[in-house]
Design an enzyme around this catalytic site. Structure first.
Site, PDB file in Angstrom:
ATOM      1  CG  HIS A 267      -2.004   0.940   1.211  1.00  0.00           C
ATOM      2  ND1 HIS A 267      -1.806   2.293   1.243  1.00  0.00           N
ATOM      3  CD2 HIS A 267      -3.343   0.759   1.134  1.00  0.00           C
ATOM      4  CE1 HIS A 267      -2.977   2.900   1.199  1.00  0.00           C
ATOM      5  NE2 HIS A 267      -3.936   1.993   1.133  1.00  0.00           N
ATOM      6  NE  ARG A 338      -5.449   0.630  -1.735  1.00  0.00           N
ATOM      7  CZ  ARG A 338      -6.207   0.077  -0.802  1.00  0.00           C
ATOM      8  NH1 ARG A 338      -6.081  -1.191  -0.522  1.00  0.00           N
ATOM      9  NH2 ARG A 338      -7.086   0.809  -0.145  1.00  0.00           N
ATOM     10  NE  ARG A 443      -8.028  -5.138  -0.707  1.00  0.00           N
ATOM     11  CZ  ARG A 443      -8.099  -3.924  -0.164  1.00  0.00           C
ATOM     12  NH1 ARG A 443      -9.010  -3.061  -0.571  1.00  0.00           N
ATOM     13  NH2 ARG A 443      -7.255  -3.566   0.785  1.00  0.00           N
ATOM     14  CG  LEU A 449     -13.995  -2.267   4.183  1.00  0.00           C
ATOM     15  CD1 LEU A 449     -14.426  -0.890   4.673  1.00  0.00           C
ATOM     16  CD2 LEU A 449     -13.589  -3.122   5.364  1.00  0.00           C
TER      17      LEU A 449
END
Lengths: 646, 246
Positions: A267, A338, A443, A449
Site C-alpha cells: 500500500h 495502489r 485490489r 470491505l
C-alpha cells in the site's frame, strides 16, 4: 493432475448469479437447526456469515482469537466501501464496478466472481444502513460518496476515516443478536490449530483456548475459514499483531489448494519505518490521495539536504518539486491504483530522490487542498488521520507535508475456492481476504470491505446450502471419533515439539529475519535470482527455527510466545510458497512485479499467453515441492488490455 | 532513555499479584509504549523468563484491545490516544513508570496485565443492535437522516470498547460505554423502533454484571481515547426515563 473445477454457472455473465440462486439446492427450515456450521474468524466475512447463517436457522459456532469479535482487523479499514449505487449520478453501474475491479486486478481475477461481487454491492449498503451504520451524509440527509484510486466515478461510501470499524460493529451487532437468540455460540480467545477430516470431508476443528491452554474438539457439518490474509509473513505490515495465516495454512496441509500466494499488495500511503524496534506499520487511508499531492524534490541535491535535515519540505519551491504521479499518469494523477503508486514511489526513492532520515519516504502534501478548500474542510475529511499521523511522527501535517512509504497491506492470494466459495476439500469453505477469489493481482481501494461483506452476507449463506442440502441425513458426529482424537494428538505433538526445542532465540527473532528476507527479495521488485535466493534463505531459516527456537513457559494457561511460535512456523512455510509462486510467474501483473518483465516506461508487463491462469498449489508433504495446478482464466465480457492510467 | 518500570504481575485470576521492578535502557523517544514493552519482553525471554502478558492487537488505536493503567491514568499521560499510540517521548529519561491492568470487579484479571472484558460483549448482546436480519431491507437512501443526527450518531459509535471509561471511574461504572451505544441508535430513525426495550435491557445487564453507578465526575470522558462525550449519558438517562414511564 487434479482438474480444478471452478463451477462457474453457465449463461450470460449478468445472469449467472440469478440463475445459480434459482436452481441451487436449499435446506428447508426444519432441517436447518439440525446442521452445525463452524465459522473461524470474526472479521467482516466471518461475523456477517455467522450472523446470516444463524438468522437462517443453522446452528453456528464462531471462533475468535481475541477477547471479542469486535477486535478483528477489519476494524482498522479506514477509507470506505465501494458499491455501484450510482447515487451521485456520475455514470456508475454494476458493469463499470465489475470492469474497474477486473482491470484494477490486472486481468487475473475470475470474471463471474467479480461480476457477482459488483452485483450484490448495493445490497451491502442497504443492509448496513438498516443496521444503523452511520455513513457520511449530505445536508439533504442522503448518503455521501467519495472517489478512490482506480475509478473515475465516486462510488465509495464512508463513515469518516473509520468505515471498517463501523461496518464491523454493524456485523458484530448482528452477530451479538444471533448469540443472544442462541443460534450462534461464540468461542472467544480460541485459536483454530487444525482441521478434522472424516471420510475426506471437513467435519470439525481442533482449537486451543488461549487462556486455559486446553485443546478442544468441535464438530461441524461444514467449516468456514474467514481468518483474513497473510501479510504478517513480512513481519512489518499494516496487519494487526495477531493476524495470522495458520488456519489457512493448516487447511492447505490437509488438502485445500492455495492460490496465487505471490499477489501481495503493498500500500502506497503508510507511515515510513522509523526504527528496528518497530512492531508494525501504520496505514494512512488511500482517501488521502483525493486531496493530497505526492511529490519528491526534482533535484537530488535538495533531497540529500532534506535527508541531512539541512532543508525542510517547505523550503523547496513549487517549480523544484516533482509531482511524479501527476507527471507520469496525467489522467488518474494521484489516484492511480495502489500497485502503480507504490512502485512509482519506490522508483523515485531508489533513484535517490527519497526524503526523511532514511531516504525511504515521499511527501504527501495538503497545502494546495488547504488553500483551496480551507483547513476546516480538510479537518472534517481527514481529521482523525492527521491526528494519528501527528501522534506517531510528532509533526503537524497541516503545516508540513506528510511523509509516506509503501508497506505490505493486503494479500490478494489465498485459499483457492470455486464459485461457491468451497475449497478443494468438500465441506470446507473460505471467505473474505482468506480466499483468493475477487481481486486478481491487485485490489482496488474500498473493495476489501465490499468483498468481505459480500461473501458473508450474500454469497456464502446461499452457496453453502447447495452443499448442506446433501448433508441433512448426517447426524451430529461425536468428537470422540478416531479422526478427532488423531488430529488432536497431531496438534499436541506439534506444540510439544515447539516447546521442546529449547534453543536460544525468541520467536520474534526468527519472524524479523523472515520479514527481512521477504521484503528484500519477495517485495515490490522481484527477480529470478532474488527469489531463488529467498527460497534458499527461507529453507535455512526453517532449519534454524526448528533447532534454535526458545519458547518459555509451558502449554497450560496463557502462553503468548507459544501462540506466536505456531504462527511463525506457518509463516516461514508460507513465505517459501510465496517465493515459489513469484518464481514460476514469469511476468509482472498487479502486485507481483518481476524486474525482468516491464515495459520501456517501467510499467508491469503481463504475459497473457502463458500466464492467464490462477496458480493453485497443492501440498505434497513436509519439505516436498508442492504441485502447481492451473485454472485458466477466460474473459468473455471484457477485452483484455494493458492497464493504462495515463 | 533509561527507565524503571513497576509492573503488576499475576500468574492467574486467583493468584495473589504483586509489583515487580524492571529496568529498560536506550529506549528511543520515537518508540511506542508497547514497543518498549516488546523490548523488555525480548530481554526477559533471553534470560529464559516469562514475558509480561498484555492485551494488544491492531497497534493503531482502533481495535480497543490494548489497555494498561499507566502512572494512574488509563492509556497513560497523553490525551486522546490508546496505549498502543502512546509514544515514549511523553516520558522523561530516568522516569519510573507504574503499569497496572484496568481495575474493575467486572473486568477480572486473566494474567499479568491481561483482563477479561466479556462483560462488554454481554451488554451488547442484551440489545446493543438493531434486530434486522440479512436481506429484505429497504434501499439505503429511502431512509434520509438529518446530517447533524448522523454526525452525532457517528461520534457515539466511534467507541472502541476498550474499557478506559470503566477504569477511570471511581465507581467502575460502564455508563459511558453503554450510553454511546444507546445514543447511536436513539439518534437514528432505524434504531427508534426498539429504543425503549434496548435501553432497559442494556442498563439491566450493566447493573447485573457488577458495574458501579454514575456519579457525574466525568473522568470517563476525560480519559476516553475517542473523546466520547458525557452528553451521551444525559441522552441515555432521558431515554431510560422515558422508557420506564411510558
Amino acid at each position: 493432475m487434479t482438474k480444478l473445477n471452478s463451477k462457474i454457472p453457465k449463461g450470460n455473465l449478468a445472469d449467472k448469479w440469478t440463475n445459480y440462486k434459482s436452481h441451487q439446492n436449499l435446506v428447508n427450515p426444519p432441517n436447518k437447526p439440525k446442521l452445525d456450521i463452524i465459522v473461524v474468524g470474526t472479521g467482516l466475512a466471518g461475523a456477517s456469515a455467522a450472523a446470516s447463517l444463524g438468522a437462517m436457522g443453522f446452528k453456528v459456532k464462531i471462533f475468535c482469537i481475541s477477547d471479542s469479535p469486535r477486535r478483528a482487523h477489519s476494524i482498522a479499514a479506514q477509507g470506505g466501501i465501494n458499491a455501484s449505487k450510482n447515487y451521485p449520478n456520475d455514470g456508475d453501474s454494476v458493469y463499470r464496478l465489475f470492469y474497474d475491479t477486473i482491470k484494477g486486478g490486472d486481468y487475473r481475477a475470475r470474471e463471474a466472481n467479480v461480476y457477482r461481487l459488483a452485483e450484490v454491492s448495493g445490497s451491502i449498503i442497504d443492509q448496513c444502513v438498516a443496521q444503523g451504520v452511520p455513513f457520511a451524509r449530505d445536508y439533504s440527509g442522503l448518503l455521501d460518496n467519495r472517489s478512490f484510486g482506480g475509478a473515475q466515478v465516486s462510488r465509495t461510501f464512508y463513515a469518516r476515516g473509520q468505515t471498517g470499524q463501523q461496518l464491523l460493529l454493524g456485523a458484530y451487532g448482528a452477530l451479538s443478536h444471533q448469540i443472544k437468540l442462541g443460534n450462534v455460540k461464540l468461542y472467544n480467545r480460541s485459536e483454530m490449530l487444525d482441521l478434522v477430516l472424516v471420510e475426506g470431508k471437513a467435519r470439525g476443528i481442533i482449537s486451543r483456548n488461549v487462556v486455559t491452554g486446553e485443546l478442544e474438539k468441535h464438530f461441524g457439518h461444514a467449516v468456514v475459514i474467514a481468518t483474513g490474509g497473510y501479510g504478517n509473513v513480512y513481519f512489518l505490515s499494516t496487519n494487526a499483531m495477531n493476524s495470522n495465516s495458520s488456519a489457512a495454512w493448516q487447511i492447505y496441509k490437509k488438502g485445500a489448494f492455495f492460490a496465487n500466494p505471490s499477489y501481495v499488495q503493498i500500500h502506497p500511503t503508510c507511515i515510513p519505518v522509523h526504527g528496528d524496534y518497530q512492531s508494525k506499520l501504520t496505514l494512512m487511508s488511500e482517501s488521502l490521495r483525493n486531496d493530497g499531492r505526492i511529490w519528491v524534490p526534482k533535484n537530488k541535491e535538495d533531497a540529500e539536504k532534506i535527508r541531512k535535515k539541512q532543508l525542510k519540505a517547505n523550503d523547496i519551491k513549487e517549480e523544484e518539486r516533482d509531482y511524479f504521479l501527476e507527471r507520469r499518469y496525467p489522467a488518474f494523477g494521484n489516484l492511480v491504483p495502489r500497485d502503480v503508486a507504490s512502485r512509482a514511489a519506490k522508483e523515485r526513492c531508489d533513484a535517490g530522490f527519497g526524503v526523511g532520515n532514511t531516504g525511504l519516504a515521499v511527501y504527501l502534501d495538503f497545502a494546495a487542498a488547504i488553500k483551496r478548500l480551507g483547513k476546516d474542510v480538510i479537518e472534517e475529511r481527514y481529521g482523525n488521520l492527521f491526528q494519528m499521523y501527528e501522534k506517531i511522527v510528532d509533526e503537524n501535517p497541516y503545516e508540513n507535508p506528510m511523509m509516506i512509504y509503501p508497506a505490505v497491506h493486503y494479500t490478494m492470494g489465498g485459499v483457492w475456492v470455486d464459485y461457491e466459495l468451497q475449497t478443494t476439500i468438500e465441506g470446507l469453505f473460505c471467505a473474505g481476504e482468506a480466499n483468493f477469489s475477487d481481486h486478481g493481482a491487485n485490489r482496488l481501494g474500498a473493495s476489501a470491505l465490499m468483498q468481505g461483506l459480500s461473501d458473508g452476507y450474500f454469497v456464502l449463506p446461499y452457496t453453502i446450502q447447495n452443499y448442506l442440502s446433501k448433508e441433512i441425513k448426517v447426524p451430529r458426529m461425536s468428537t470422540d471419533l478416531p479422526e478427532f482424537n488423531k488430529t488432536l494428538e497431531e496438534v499436541k505433538g506439534r506444540l510439544n515439539k515447539l516447546m521442546s526445542i529449547s534453543g536460544n532465540k525468541s520467536v520474534d527473532y526468527f519472524h524479523k529475519k523472515l520479514g527481512h528476507i521477504m521484503w528484500e527479495y519477495v517485495g515490490m521488485g522481484r527477480t529470478k535470482e532474488g527469489l531463488s535466493k529467498a527460497v534458499e534463505l527461507i529453507r535455512e531459516l526453517k532449519k534454524d527455527y526448528w533447532s534454535d527456537l526458545r519458547v518459555p513457559g509451558d502449554m497450560n494457561g496463557v502462553n503468548t510466545e507459544l501462540e506466536k511460535a505456531t504462527r511463525v512456523a506457518d509463516f516461514i512455510e508460507l513465505g517459501e510458497l510465496i517465493a515459489l509462486d513469484a518464481l514460476q510467474r514469469n511476468e509482472s501483473c498487479g502486485g507481483h512485479f518481476r524486474e525482468e518483465y516491464q515495459t520501456p516506461e517501467g510499467e508491469a508487463l503481463r504475459n497473457d499467453n502463458d500466464f492467464m491462469f490462477v496458480g493453485a498449489w497443492e501440498y505434497k508433504g513436509e519439505d516436498q515441492m508442492p504441485e502447481l495446478h492451473k485454472e485458466p482464466l477466460n474473459y468473455e465480457a471484457i477485452e483484455v488490455k494493458q492497464r493504462d492510467y495515463k | 532513555m533509561d527507565l524503571t518500570l513497576e509492573i503488576w504481575r499475576q500468574e492467574n485470576p486467583k493468584a495473589k499479584g504483586k509489583f515487580e521492578t524492571y529496568k529498560v535502557q536506550n529506549i528511543s523517544p520515537d518508540c511506542s509504549f508497547l514497543e518498549m514493552l516488546d523490548i523488555l519482553n525480548e530481554s526477559l525471554i533471553d534470560k529464559v523468563q516469562l514475558p509480561i502478558n498484555f492485551d494488544h492487537d491492531c497497534r493503531e488505536g482502533i481495535c480497543g484491545m490494548c489497555s494498561l493503567y499507566i502512572n494512574g491514568r488509563p492509556h497513560g499521560p497523553d490525551n486522546e490516544v490508546t496505549t498502543c499510540q502512546l509514544h515514549m517521548r511523553k516520558f522523561k529519561d530516568g522516569d519510573t513508570i507504574t503499569i497496572e491492568p484496568w481495575r474493575s470487579k467486572a473486568f477480572p484479571i486473566i494474567k499479568d496485565l491481561m483482563i477479561n472484558r466479556n462483560a462488554f460483549d454481554q451488554i451488547i448482546q442484551a440489545g446493543g443492535y438493531i434486530s434486522v436480519t440479512t436481506g429484505g431491507v429497504p434501499d439505503a437512501n429511502s431512509i434520509p437522516i438529518n446530517r447533524n443526527d448522523a454526525e452525532l450518531a457517528m461520534d457515539a459509535s466511534a467507541c472502541i470498547g476498550c474499557g478506559a471509561c470503566v477504569s477511570a471511574c471511581k465507581n467502575a461504572s460502564a455508563m459511558l460505554f453503554v450510553a454511546a451505544k444507546v445514543s447511536q441508535f436513539a439518534l437514528l430513525p432505524q434504531g427508534k423502533i426498539e429504543a425503549k426495550d434496548r435501553v432497559k435491557a442494556m442498563v439491566a445487564k450493566m447493573d447485573e454484571l457488577g458495574f458501579g453507578n454514575c456519579s457525574n465526575t466525568f473522568a470517563c470522558e476525560a480519559e476516553c481515547p475517542k473523546k466520547i462525550s458525557v452528553s451521551n449519558i444525559a441522552r441515555m438517562n432521558r431515554e431510560f426515563l422515558c422508557a420506564n414511564i411510558s
